[in-house]
Design a protein around this motif. Structure first.
Motif, PDB file in Angstrom:
ATOM      1  N   ALA A  81       0.834  -1.206   0.000  1.00 42.49           N
ATOM      2  CA  ALA A  81       0.000   0.000   0.000  1.00 42.49           C
ATOM      3  C   ALA A  81       0.864   1.249   0.000  1.00 42.49           C
ATOM      4  CB  ALA A  81      -0.924  -0.008   1.222  1.00 42.49           C
ATOM      5  N   LEU A  82       1.943   1.218   0.772  1.00 40.83           N
ATOM      6  CA  LEU A  82       2.808   2.390   0.853  1.00 40.83           C
ATOM      7  C   LEU A  82       3.507   2.673  -0.472  1.00 40.83           C
ATOM      8  CD1 LEU A  82       4.585   1.976   4.296  1.00 40.83           C
ATOM      9  CD2 LEU A  82       2.585   3.337   3.749  1.00 40.83           C
ATOM     10  N   HIS A 140      14.834  13.556  10.041  1.00 41.04           N
ATOM     11  CA  HIS A 140      14.524  12.344  10.799  1.00 41.04           C
ATOM     12  C   HIS A 140      13.082  12.399  11.309  1.00 41.04           C
ATOM     13  CE1 HIS A 140      16.237  15.096  13.915  1.00 41.04           C
ATOM     14  NE2 HIS A 140      15.201  14.679  14.584  1.00 41.04           N
ATOM     15  N   GLY A 141      12.298  13.363  10.805  1.00 35.92           N
ATOM     16  CA  GLY A 141      10.889  13.463  11.161  1.00 35.92           C
ATOM     17  C   GLY A 141      10.019  12.732  10.146  1.00 35.92           C
ATOM     18  N   ILE A 142       9.338  11.688  10.571  1.00 36.01           N
ATOM     19  CA  ILE A 142       8.562  10.860   9.649  1.00 36.01           C
ATOM     20  C   ILE A 142       7.420  11.649   9.033  1.00 36.01           C
ATOM     21  CG2 ILE A 142       7.110   8.801   9.446  1.00 36.01           C
ATOM     22  CD1 ILE A 142       8.761   7.557  11.708  1.00 36.01           C
ATOM     23  N   ASP A 143       6.639  12.352   9.864  1.00 32.92           N
ATOM     24  CA  ASP A 143       5.512  13.109   9.309  1.00 32.92           C
ATOM     25  C   ASP A 143       5.999  14.210   8.372  1.00 32.92           C
ATOM     26  OD1 ASP A 143       6.644  14.541  11.397  1.00 32.92           O
ATOM     27  OD2 ASP A 143       4.727  15.340  12.117  1.00 32.92           O
ATOM     28  N   GLU A 144       7.126  14.832   8.699  1.00 33.76           N
ATOM     29  CA  GLU A 144       7.702  15.869   7.850  1.00 33.76           C
ATOM     30  C   GLU A 144       8.095  15.291   6.490  1.00 33.76           C
ATOM     31  OE1 GLU A 144      10.345  19.348   9.156  1.00 33.76           O
ATOM     32  OE2 GLU A 144      11.803  17.765   8.703  1.00 33.76           O
ATOM     33  N   ALA A 145       8.754  14.142   6.513  1.00 28.20           N
ATOM     34  CA  ALA A 145       9.191  13.505   5.270  1.00 28.20           C
ATOM     35  C   ALA A 145       8.007  13.171   4.370  1.00 28.20           C
ATOM     36  CB  ALA A 145       9.980  12.231   5.588  1.00 28.20           C
ATOM     37  N   VAL A 146       6.964  12.595   4.938  1.00 23.70           N
ATOM     38  CA  VAL A 146       5.805  12.175   4.146  1.00 23.70           C
ATOM     39  C   VAL A 146       5.014  13.386   3.664  1.00 23.70           C
ATOM     40  CG1 VAL A 146       3.650  10.844   4.179  1.00 23.70           C
ATOM     41  CG2 VAL A 146       5.691   9.953   5.329  1.00 23.70           C
ATOM     42  N   GLU A 198      14.167   1.232   1.918  1.00 28.76           N
ATOM     43  CA  GLU A 198      12.948   1.148   1.121  1.00 28.76           C
ATOM     44  C   GLU A 198      12.574   2.534   0.613  1.00 28.76           C
ATOM     45  OE1 GLU A 198       9.043   0.671   3.171  1.00 28.76           O
ATOM     46  OE2 GLU A 198      10.290   0.318   4.942  1.00 28.76           O
ATOM     47  N   GLU A 199      11.676   2.567  -0.348  1.00 28.67           N
ATOM     48  CA  GLU A 199      11.196   3.819  -0.903  1.00 28.67           C
ATOM     49  C   GLU A 199       9.681   3.832  -0.859  1.00 28.67           C
ATOM     50  OE1 GLU A 199      14.736   3.614  -4.195  1.00 28.67           O
ATOM     51  OE2 GLU A 199      12.968   4.815  -4.713  1.00 28.67           O
ATOM     52  N   VAL A 200       9.132   4.959  -0.455  1.00 29.15           N
ATOM     53  CA  VAL A 200       7.684   5.120  -0.334  1.00 29.15           C
ATOM     54  C   VAL A 200       7.233   6.239  -1.264  1.00 29.15           C
ATOM     55  CG1 VAL A 200       5.774   5.666   1.221  1.00 29.15           C
ATOM     56  CG2 VAL A 200       7.737   4.353   2.070  1.00 29.15           C
ATOM     57  N   LEU A 201       6.423   5.923  -2.243  1.00 29.29           N
ATOM     58  CA  LEU A 201       5.870   6.930  -3.131  1.00 29.29           C
ATOM     59  C   LEU A 201       4.655   7.566  -2.480  1.00 29.29           C
ATOM     60  CD1 LEU A 201       6.104   5.093  -6.566  1.00 29.29           C
ATOM     61  CD2 LEU A 201       7.694   6.746  -5.588  1.00 29.29           C
ATOM     62  N   VAL A 202       4.567   8.893  -2.552  1.00 26.43           N
ATOM     63  CA  VAL A 202       3.507   9.642  -1.868  1.00 26.43           C
ATOM     64  C   VAL A 202       2.510  10.132  -2.911  1.00 26.43           C
ATOM     65  CG1 VAL A 202       2.972  11.590  -0.359  1.00 26.43           C
ATOM     66  CG2 VAL A 202       5.144  10.351  -0.083  1.00 26.43           C
ATOM     67  N   PRO A 203       1.284   9.587  -2.925  1.00 22.38           N
ATOM     68  CA  PRO A 203       0.304   9.948  -3.949  1.00 22.38           C
ATOM     69  C   PRO A 203      -0.550  11.163  -3.611  1.00 22.38           C
ATOM     70  CG  PRO A 203      -0.542   8.125  -2.655  1.00 22.38           C
ATOM     71  CD  PRO A 203       0.836   8.443  -2.108  1.00 22.38           C
ATOM     72  N   LEU A 204      -0.224  11.868  -2.540  1.00 22.16           N
ATOM     73  CA  LEU A 204      -1.013  13.039  -2.172  1.00 22.16           C
ATOM     74  C   LEU A 204      -0.827  14.148  -3.206  1.00 22.16           C
ATOM     75  CD1 LEU A 204      -0.189  13.166   1.646  1.00 22.16           C
ATOM     76  CD2 LEU A 204      -2.240  12.207   0.570  1.00 22.16           C
ATOM     77  N   ALA A 221       2.870   3.377  10.000  1.00 17.52           N
ATOM     78  CA  ALA A 221       3.577   2.176   9.542  1.00 17.52           C
ATOM     79  C   ALA A 221       5.087   2.401   9.526  1.00 17.52           C
ATOM     80  CB  ALA A 221       3.080   1.767   8.162  1.00 17.52           C
ATOM     81  N   LEU A 222       5.517   3.571   9.067  1.00 22.37           N
ATOM     82  CA  LEU A 222       6.945   3.871   9.070  1.00 22.37           C
ATOM     83  C   LEU A 222       7.494   3.960  10.493  1.00 22.37           C
ATOM     84  CD1 LEU A 222       7.186   6.473   6.163  1.00 22.37           C
ATOM     85  CD2 LEU A 222       8.308   4.238   6.252  1.00 22.37           C
TER      86      LEU A 222
END
Length: 278
Positions: free
Chosen positions: A8-9, A215-221, A239-245, A265-266
């Protein structure tokens, strides 16, 4: 992370708004060793391979010491890789270049210069006429919402304003690539969130390629088109996470179910390593 969650990610954005595929930065099996040949060499990066598209916003995410800033410094040309190859538009990166500018955590503004003079600094180095320098600087100062503070010195403005000025100065030479090394790390939580929204807006407007270390997860996403998660030292692409927003990013997106589930999840994936290392 469970296989279903990982799938999903990694679901990419689709349709006409998907990013173009032209590679601007090509990182090929890059390694970095400090103290090579000594009794205690430190392997900071090991076999990092990554391609970054023109106009893409990529966040490098990971705990302290995982090699994020080292990789950024190699992209900037401040350091050389111990092994592998790093290309920009097909040409090796061997030294700093005006096509790549950097925003640091500590602002790095010249204390004896006003905001206007700081933003004009790179333009003056390029030999632009005074009137043209002033025009470009005023436009960028307006872009980062510092109009009215042109004649203030760094010690007269807040940390958030200093970082806005640093971003304007980095954008002034019209670089192809903007490199940002934890630029909001020294700011309070409220200012950090506001500046995240500002850089999301600015990156959408300027269409620059951005590599953003955090190192901030919410910032990165929240900021990225793609989040590159790095392992603890030696740093590798985990890993790599594509952001569809969609863009522009807005504050409301932080409550989007995909955003919330991805950040959680991250966090569950990275938490054990961060607890051991920090």
């Amino acid at each position: 992370m469970a296989a279903a969650a990982r799938t999903a990610l990694l679901t990419p954005p689709a349709g006409p708004d998907a990013e173009p595929t032209e590679t601007q930065i090509d990182i090929r099996n890059v390694g970095k060793v400090y103290g090579a040949g000594s009794d205690h060499p430190v392997i900071a990066l090991d076999g990092v391979t990554l391609s970054i598209r023109r106009g893409e916003f990529v966040s490098l995410l990971g705990p302290s010491g995982c090699g994020k800033s080292t990789l950024l410094n190699i992209i900037a040309g401040f350091q050389s890789a111990s092994s592998g190859q790093l290309l920009q538009n097909g040409r090796p990166i061997v030294k700093p270049d005006p096509s790549r500018t950097v925003v640091f955590q500590d602002y790095a503004l010249f204390g004896w210069m006003t905001v206007q003079q700081n933003v004009e600094f790179g333009l003056k180095a390029k030999g632009l006429p005074k009137a043209r320098r002033a025009e470009i600087a005023r436009g960028l100062i307006d872009t980062v919402r510092l109009t009215g503070f042109e004649d203030k010195f760094p010690h007269q403005i807040s940390g958030g304003m200093k970082q806005r000025a640093a971003i304007a100065r980095a954008l002034a030479p019209d670089p192809d690539i903007l490199l940002m090394d934890e630029p909001f790390g020294a700011l309070d939580a409220q200012t950090r969130v506001l500046l995240q929204e500002e850089i999301a807006r600015i990156s959408s407007e300027t269409k620059k390629t951005v590599v953003f270390v955090t190192h901030g997860i919410d910032e990165a996403v929240f900021l990225a088109d793609r989040v590159v998660v790095m392992s603890p030292r030696p740093g590798r692409v985990r890993e790599e996470v594509l952001v569809p927003l969609p863009r522009p990013r807005t504050a409301e997106m932080r409550s989007d179910p995909w955003f919330v589930s991805t950040v959680n999840a991250l966090w569950e994936t990275l938490k054990p390593e961060w607890q051991k290392g920090e």
